[in-house]
Design an enzyme around this catalytic site. Structure first.
Site, mmCIF file in Angstrom:
data_model
loop_
_atom_site.group_PDB
_atom_site.id
_atom_site.type_symbol
_atom_site.label_atom_id
_atom_site.label_comp_id
_atom_site.label_asym_id
_atom_site.label_seq_id
_atom_site.Cartn_x
_atom_site.Cartn_y
_atom_site.Cartn_z
ATOM 1 N N ASP A 177 23.253 -10.663 57.188
ATOM 2 C CA ASP A 177 21.861 -10.964 57.581
ATOM 3 C C ASP A 177 21.659 -12.468 57.801
ATOM 4 O OD1 ASP A 177 21.714 -8.311 56.855
ATOM 5 O OD2 ASP A 177 19.810 -8.493 55.813
ATOM 6 N N LEU A 208 15.346 -4.686 58.129
ATOM 7 C CA LEU A 208 15.461 -5.510 59.335
ATOM 8 C C LEU A 208 15.768 -6.970 58.996
ATOM 9 C CD1 LEU A 208 12.551 -4.007 61.486
ATOM 10 C CD2 LEU A 208 14.970 -3.424 61.517
HETATM 11 O O1 PMV Z 1 18.362 -3.740 54.072
HETATM 12 P P1 PMV Z 1 18.925 -5.011 54.565
HETATM 13 O O2 PMV Z 1 18.451 -5.384 55.926
HETATM 14 O O3 PMV Z 1 18.737 -6.150 53.607
HETATM 15 O O4 PMV Z 1 20.522 -4.804 54.748
HETATM 16 C C1 PMV Z 1 21.359 -4.587 53.637
HETATM 17 C C2 PMV Z 1 22.761 -4.405 54.083
HETATM 18 C C3 PMV Z 1 23.776 -4.134 52.966
HETATM 19 O O5 PMV Z 1 25.052 -3.984 53.598
HETATM 20 C C4 PMV Z 1 23.454 -2.848 52.252
HETATM 21 C C5 PMV Z 1 23.847 -5.271 51.960
HETATM 22 C C6 PMV Z 1 24.437 -6.563 52.504
HETATM 23 O O6 PMV Z 1 24.213 -7.594 51.858
HETATM 24 O O7 PMV Z 1 25.152 -6.541 53.523
#
Ligand code: PMV
Length: 289
Positions: A123, A76
């Site tokens: 993010d 998240l």
């Molecule tokens: O798990 P999270 O919320 O940190 O999401 C990671 C998403 C990825 O695409 C796997 C890595 C990124 O940096 O976008």
């Protein structure tokens, strides 16, 4: 002493593929991380590579107190929310005057460093600006907010984003003939979703397809599959892993009148569930003590 907060996020489409320049759509959601920063000559070590890097980047020393409504290591975006809110709080407490854009950029560079070079700006962008965001390579576009009815299910199986990203990189290196078309197909799903943002039935189908492709990339987990299937059985338009996978959370797009039923179906699988919606506000100041 100042307190800033930043929202968490769900990936509606495109995680992992976004690391390889494919498009993704992510949305800021209601649980937030609250970070209080205070000037201090002898601060206690934060014991978090994200927070330590924030102080190093800003070139100052201070104490930090974190109050998070977001579960960590669950997909998240809690590390991005902590990083963005910490940078904004340091910026304010020390009168540094960096812009929001600079904070988003610094937060992305910190995430990239901690994730050993493989990270997308998703993010950190979503935590900084809030709302619904389309990301592709260096381009980031805020989309008109949609009132998606979402239920997030947390398997409570913790995962490491950097390990999952590394695992996909390894699989891609060993099997490019399989992985490259899969990443392209995920990109195709995201582009198709851009044309159906107001059509939950079609969005749900696309989420289901995206989930299958994430499983091909090896980022599924039996607990995630159970939650995804139970959400669909309880009437969700679609459900998928959100974030790095291998544990963590899934997200279901739901008809409004079925949100509670879907949340209960997820909790019946020994998981935690919460109903959420878009948070259009990004990083913000909470209070000045
Ligand atoms: O798990 P999270 O919320 O940190 O999401 C990671 C998403 C990825 O695409 C796997 C890595 C990124 O940096 O976008």
């Amino acid at each position: 002493m100042v307190t800033w907060s930043a929202p968490g996020k769900v990936f509606l489409f495109g995680e992992h593929a976004v690391v390889y320049g494919k498009p993704a759509i992510a949305m800021a959601i209601k649980p937030r991380v609250f970070v209080t920063v205070r000037k201090s000559r002898a601060p206690h070590p934060a014991k978090s590579p994200y927070i330590d890097s924030c102080f190093d980047e800003m070139g100052v020393k201070g104490s930090v107190y974190i109050n998070s409504q977001l579960p960590s290591s669950s997909g998240l975006g809690s590390s991005a929310a902590v990083t963005v809110a910490t940078l904004a709080a340091i910026n304010d407490e020390f009168g540094i005057n960096n812009s929001r854009e600079q904070i988003a950029e610094m937060a992305f560079n910190i995430e990239k460093k901690v994730q050993k070079g493989r990270a997308s700006p998703t993010d950190t962008t979503v935590s900084t600006y809030g709302g619904l965001v389309f990301i592709m390579g260096a381009s980031r576009r805020r989309l008109p907010p949609e009132s998606f009815q979402m239920v997030v299910g947390n398997t409570m199986v913790s995962h490491s984003t950097s390990k999952m990203v590394e695992m996909v990189a390894d699989l891609k290196k060993k099997n490019p003939e399989i992985c490259d078309p899969v990443l392209d197909a995920i990109g195709g799903i995201t582009m198709s979703a851009m044309h159906h943002l107001v059509d939950p039935v079609q969005l749900g189908r696309l989420m289901n397809m995206n989930n299958s492709l994430l499983e091909v990339l090896g980022v599924g987990h039996p607990a995630l599959s159970r939650l995804v299937l139970s959400a669909r059985t309880a009437g969700a338009y679609g459900a998928k892993i959100t974030g790095a996978g291998g544990g963590g959370c899934m997200v279901a797009l739901c008809p409004k009148h079925l949100k509670s039923r879907i949340a209960s179906a997820i909790e019946a699988c020994e998981a935690r569930a919460f109903v959420t919606n878009i948070d259009t506000e990004g990083v913000r100041k909470e209070k000045d003590v």
